[in-house]
Design an enzyme around this catalytic site. Structure first.
Site, mmCIF file in Angstrom:
data_model
loop_
_atom_site.group_PDB
_atom_site.id
_atom_site.type_symbol
_atom_site.label_atom_id
_atom_site.label_comp_id
_atom_site.label_asym_id
_atom_site.label_seq_id
_atom_site.Cartn_x
_atom_site.Cartn_y
_atom_site.Cartn_z
ATOM 1 C CG ASP A 112 -0.329 -0.163 2.518
ATOM 2 O OD1 ASP A 112 -0.055 0.870 3.155
ATOM 3 O OD2 ASP A 112 -0.100 -1.308 2.941
ATOM 4 C CD GLU A 161 -3.483 4.121 10.773
ATOM 5 O OE1 GLU A 161 -2.519 4.004 11.551
ATOM 6 O OE2 GLU A 161 -3.394 4.021 9.533
#
Length: 234
Positions: free
Chosen positions: A31, A123
């Protein structure tokens, strides 16, 4: 719900059992975001054995990743299965608003066999309170708002990327998303460790933040056929 039951009926054929220690024999991925820039050699990435990539598209409702389009096009031309991801800011606007912003700027999905469902990156808060000032129930409601809005436009629920520590702390270890949303767990260790409640396994594992390819290093919990089915929505 019908879509939930359909997704669950596919899981045994699509996904393997929970990750074993350092099980890295599934399709490899990465990613990336603007931190990696726009000069990634995607042909080399593919030649190095990478099969899929998640590319940052948006953040909150004010940030567009400046390198998203060029990286998305480069990954596509190299033959990679790819999808966009959205970095959540639950303290700045509603889940629906952020899902719509993501959808409008690269986060959509189509059943073309090369597009992964969008990923919600939720997150640690980089700028303040760990849980963005929300209670556990408030955080669950925010994620539901994002997830349901995304599904209403695409027919697919977004992948949820998180850590077990953050999820336990900020959602009260909610099991509310296990039936619909594939789990992408981040843990830089030799094993994937304990995963959040409800999910019997993680679909993706981000196991390192650097390696032989640009960005974070990921692996899919299954085989190439299963990865293709995730993209096709079949």
């Amino acid at each position: 719900m019908v879509k939930s039951l359909l997704f669950l009926s596919l899981l045994p054929a699509v996904l393997a059992a929970p990750f074993e220690p350092r099980q890295l024999d599934g399709p490899k991925g990465i990613d990336v975001s603007n931190f990696q820039g726009s000069d990634i050699n995607w042909s080399s990435v593919a030649a190095n054995g990478i099969s899929f990539v998640f590319i940052k598209a948006t953040e909150g409702t004010t940030f567009l990743d400046p390198d998203f389009s060029v990286n998305y096009e480069g990954a596509t031309n190299a033959g990679l299965i790819r999808g966009g991801y959205h970095f959540a800011h639950p303290d700045s606007s509603s889940g629906a608003d952020q899902a719509n912003y993501f959808l409008a700027h690269g986060g959509g999905w189509s059943a073309d066999g090369i597009t992964l469902p969008g990923m919600l990156d939720i997150e640690y808060n980089p700028d303040g309170a760990e849980c963005y000032g929300l209670s556990a129930s408030g955080m669950v409601s925010w994620i539901e708002d994002f997830s349901n809005t995304y599904e209403s436009h695409t027919g697919r629920y977004p992948i949820i990327y998180t850590t077990t520590d953050w999820w336990t702390t900020c959602t009260g270890n909610s099991a509310a998303f296990a039936d619909n949303n594939p789990l992408f767990i981040a843990r830089y260790a030799s094993t994937i460790g304990t995963i959040p409640a409800g999910w019997p396994f993680a679909t993706f594992w981000q196991y390192a933040d650097s390696g032989p390819n640009p960005g974070d290093q990921d692996v899919f919990n299954g085989d190439a056929t299963g990865l293709s089915k995730i993209a096709k929505g079949s």
